[in-house]
Design a protein around this motif. Structure first.
Motif, PDB file in Angstrom:
ATOM      1  N   ASP A 140       0.839  -1.196   0.000  1.00 25.83           N
ATOM      2  CA  ASP A 140       0.000   0.000   0.000  1.00 25.83           C
ATOM      3  C   ASP A 140       0.876   1.248   0.000  1.00 25.83           C
ATOM      4  O   ASP A 140       1.994   1.239   0.535  1.00 25.83           O
ATOM      5  N   PRO A 141       0.424   2.348  -0.598  1.00 25.99           N
ATOM      6  CA  PRO A 141       1.280   3.521  -0.794  1.00 25.99           C
ATOM      7  C   PRO A 141       1.894   4.088   0.482  1.00 25.99           C
ATOM      8  O   PRO A 141       3.086   4.409   0.511  1.00 25.99           O
ATOM      9  N   ARG A 142       1.100   4.224   1.543  1.00 22.87           N
ATOM     10  CA  ARG A 142       1.670   4.802   2.756  1.00 22.87           C
ATOM     11  C   ARG A 142       2.615   3.832   3.453  1.00 22.87           C
ATOM     12  O   ARG A 142       3.628   4.241   4.031  1.00 22.87           O
ATOM     13  N   ALA A 180       6.473   4.608   4.192  1.00 19.45           N
ATOM     14  CA  ALA A 180       7.045   4.487   5.527  1.00 19.45           C
ATOM     15  C   ALA A 180       8.396   3.780   5.484  1.00 19.45           C
ATOM     16  O   ALA A 180       9.344   4.176   6.171  1.00 19.45           O
ATOM     17  N   VAL A 181       8.517   2.742   4.665  1.00 22.79           N
ATOM     18  CA  VAL A 181       9.781   2.011   4.561  1.00 22.79           C
ATOM     19  C   VAL A 181      10.770   2.767   3.686  1.00 22.79           C
ATOM     20  O   VAL A 181      11.948   2.901   4.026  1.00 22.79           O
ATOM     21  N   ALA A 182      10.302   3.277   2.560  1.00 28.80           N
ATOM     22  CA  ALA A 182      11.202   3.973   1.639  1.00 28.80           C
ATOM     23  C   ALA A 182      11.840   5.194   2.280  1.00 28.80           C
ATOM     24  O   ALA A 182      13.004   5.517   2.016  1.00 28.80           O
ATOM     25  N   LEU A 199       3.402  14.497   0.424  1.00 26.16           N
ATOM     26  CA  LEU A 199       3.897  13.639   1.503  1.00 26.16           C
ATOM     27  C   LEU A 199       5.310  13.128   1.225  1.00 26.16           C
ATOM     28  O   LEU A 199       6.174  13.186   2.111  1.00 26.16           O
ATOM     29  N   ASP A 200       5.569  12.635   0.034  1.00 22.86           N
ATOM     30  CA  ASP A 200       6.906  12.115  -0.264  1.00 22.86           C
ATOM     31  C   ASP A 200       7.963  13.204  -0.136  1.00 22.86           C
ATOM     32  O   ASP A 200       9.069  12.951   0.357  1.00 22.86           O
ATOM     33  N   ASP A 201       7.631  14.414  -0.587  1.00 22.49           N
ATOM     34  CA  ASP A 201       8.579  15.518  -0.463  1.00 22.49           C
ATOM     35  C   ASP A 201       8.860  15.842   1.002  1.00 22.49           C
ATOM     36  O   ASP A 201      10.004  16.120   1.387  1.00 22.49           O
ATOM     37  N   LEU A 202       7.810  15.820   1.838  1.00 24.91           N
ATOM     38  CA  LEU A 202       7.982  16.088   3.261  1.00 24.91           C
ATOM     39  C   LEU A 202       8.844  15.018   3.916  1.00 24.91           C
ATOM     40  O   LEU A 202       9.781  15.330   4.672  1.00 24.91           O
TER      41      LEU A 202
END
Length: 475
Positions: free
Chosen positions: A163-165, A169-171, A193-196
């Motif tokens: 799932d995306p989130r 979380a792992v990435a 979110l990814d940028d943050l």
């Protein structure tokens, strides 16, 4: 960055004892000590690093290597643990803690640093041998050879949820609950979110504050810095030791995240009717915002009372604020929720409330793994009590700034709305025009401010301004 394995040994100060055991180079020994201090003593990385570097006589490239090794390992610990778990035939809980610390250091070198695989593995094996013996050293060698078979992106694809989130979380090495909380705080801009999360993993720049009346921005720029368009007091230092800047060494300037400067500036910039000569910092430790506010106050003929509950932190506030003493009423060790001062007294009040600190993960990489959702159970009631006490302390027409270094909604808009609902003598003031150098900083409640590391290059500071309604008094 080149491997400083031998260079680090030469970096020792002459006449000092060898800081690392035979077979362990100084930068890796220093990084290992930081990881141990964080694990055993609940130390903060940014506080444990300087003495470790000092003990091992590290400076320049060696110090930078040790800093990235310690901070980066702690920052990505959760991801590395998943990778290591995939390479070990037993639960990580069964691996000796000091061996696991070393394995995490090895994983960071293999997956996230420009260290050749043979150097990353051999130096980690040396470290394990020195700290835990020959048997664990062989185990570490086998595990890290398996880690080296894939790069970080491949490992993330292998161990992360679909799932995306969960994948994010792992990435980006954040606990899943933190990812969810940050996505909620971003609201309609959750596509950032990814940028943050990526910004949380970037080493923070060193930002100085030129304390007004004590130092000039031009002086810090001349020392190698670059002025910021956001805070009129902020200068980004290109490199080197901040303590070597004369104004910093003399206390006329300091190291302070720009977000913290903007919090103080927002409080001081709001126009007031009537007196403006008595200010209060209700949670002043360790003293950075109090010192800036005291310097501002002194220029206006005002003075600041700084309050800190913990006596040892109150001592830090006293030392920090000494250069700005003309703007100080004093420093008091007291509980801000049980005031030791009269109500209706202060013109401006700052509540920089204790919080989860999830807006400062760049500087405190270990915090993401220490905090849990249950922490909010204790923090939110304390935050509400402090904000209510601050309103009580403010005079009629006085202003209160409520700030957190967390964007979590329960700690920001939740606290402000609860206090406004409980009290009929407070109103929210629009802070949106008070920081002309800051753009795109609208908070989750209209009129509040929310800074972000990926938008503003600051900690994720939240600020709300409340005013005691004119004519209202306690009792």
């Amino acid at each position: 960055m080149a491997d400083p394995r031998r260079r680090g040994q030469r970096g020792r100060r002459s006449g000092g004892r060898p800081p690392a055991r035979a077979g362990v180079d100084a930068p890796r020994a220093a990084a290992y000590e930081v990881l141990r201090a964080v694990r055993v003593d609940d130390a903060y990385t940014n506080l444990a690093l300087p003495p470790a570097l000092e003990r091992h006589g590290l400076s320049g490239r060696d110090a930078a290597f040790a800093t990235e090794l310690a901070s980066g390992t702690l920052r990505r610990r959760g991801t590395y643990d998943l990778v290591l778990a995939a390479c070990i035939d037993r639960p990580l809980a069964k691996v000796e803690a000091k061996v696991l610390d070393a394995l995490r250091l090895g994983a960071h070198q293999l997956l996230s640093m420009r260290v050749p695989a043979h150097a990353a593995i051999s130096t980690t094996v040396d470290l394990v041998r020195a700290r835990a013996g020959g048997g664990p050293a062989g185990f570490a060698n086998a595990v890290l050879r398996r880690v080296s078979e894939r790069d970080l992106a491949d490992w993330v694809r292998l161990v992360a949820p679909a799932d995306p989130r969960g994948f994010a979380a792992v990435a980006h090495a954040h606990p899943r609950w933190v990812v969810d909380a940050l996505a909620e705080a971003l609201g309609p801009r959750a596509d950032e979110l990814d940028d943050l999360l990526a910004a949380d993993n970037a080493a923070p720049r060193v930002t100085l504050v030129a304390r007004p009346g004590l130092a000039e921005v031009a002086e810090l720029v001349a020392a190698g810095g670059t002025a910021s368009p956001q805070s009129p007091y902020a200068v980004e230092l290109a490199g080197g030791d901040p303590g070597a800047v004369p104004a910093v060494g003399q206390g006329r300037a300091g190291v302070q995240d720009e977000g913290s400067q903007l919090v103080a500036l927002a409080l001081a910039s709001l126009p007031l009717e009537g007196a403006d000569d008595t200010w209060l910092d209700l949670c002043a430790g360790p003293g950075g915002k109090a010192t800036l506010l005291a310097a501002m106050a002194a220029q206006r003929g005002a003075r600041l009372l700084a309050v800190e509950r913990a006596p040892h932190r109150a001592g830090l506030v006293r030392r920090s604020t000494r250069p700005a003493s003309p703007g100080m009423l004093g420093v008091v060790a007291a509980d801000g929720t049980v005031p030791a001062w009269a109500s209706d007294r202060f013109d401006r009040v700052l509540v920089d409330a204790p919080c989860t600190g999830l807006g400062a993960l760049r500087r405190r990489p270990e915090a993401r793994w220490r905090r849990t959702p249950e922490d909010l159970t204790d923090l939110v009631p304390l935050q509400r009590s402090l904000l209510s006490a601050a309103v009580t302390a403010a005079r009629s027409g006085g202003v209160v700034a409520y700030a957190t270094c967390s964007p979590v909604l329960a700690e920001t808009v939740g606290v402000v709305e609860a206090v406004l609902a409980e009290r009929g003598d407070a109103e929210l003031v629009d802070a949106s025009g008070l920081l002309p150098g800051v753009t795109d900083a609208g908070g989750p409640l209209p009129g509040t401010l929310q800074l972000w590391p990926h938008r503003h290059g600051t900690d994720a500071m939240f600020v709300a301004l409340l005013r005691r309604r004119p004519g209202d008094r306690i009792g």
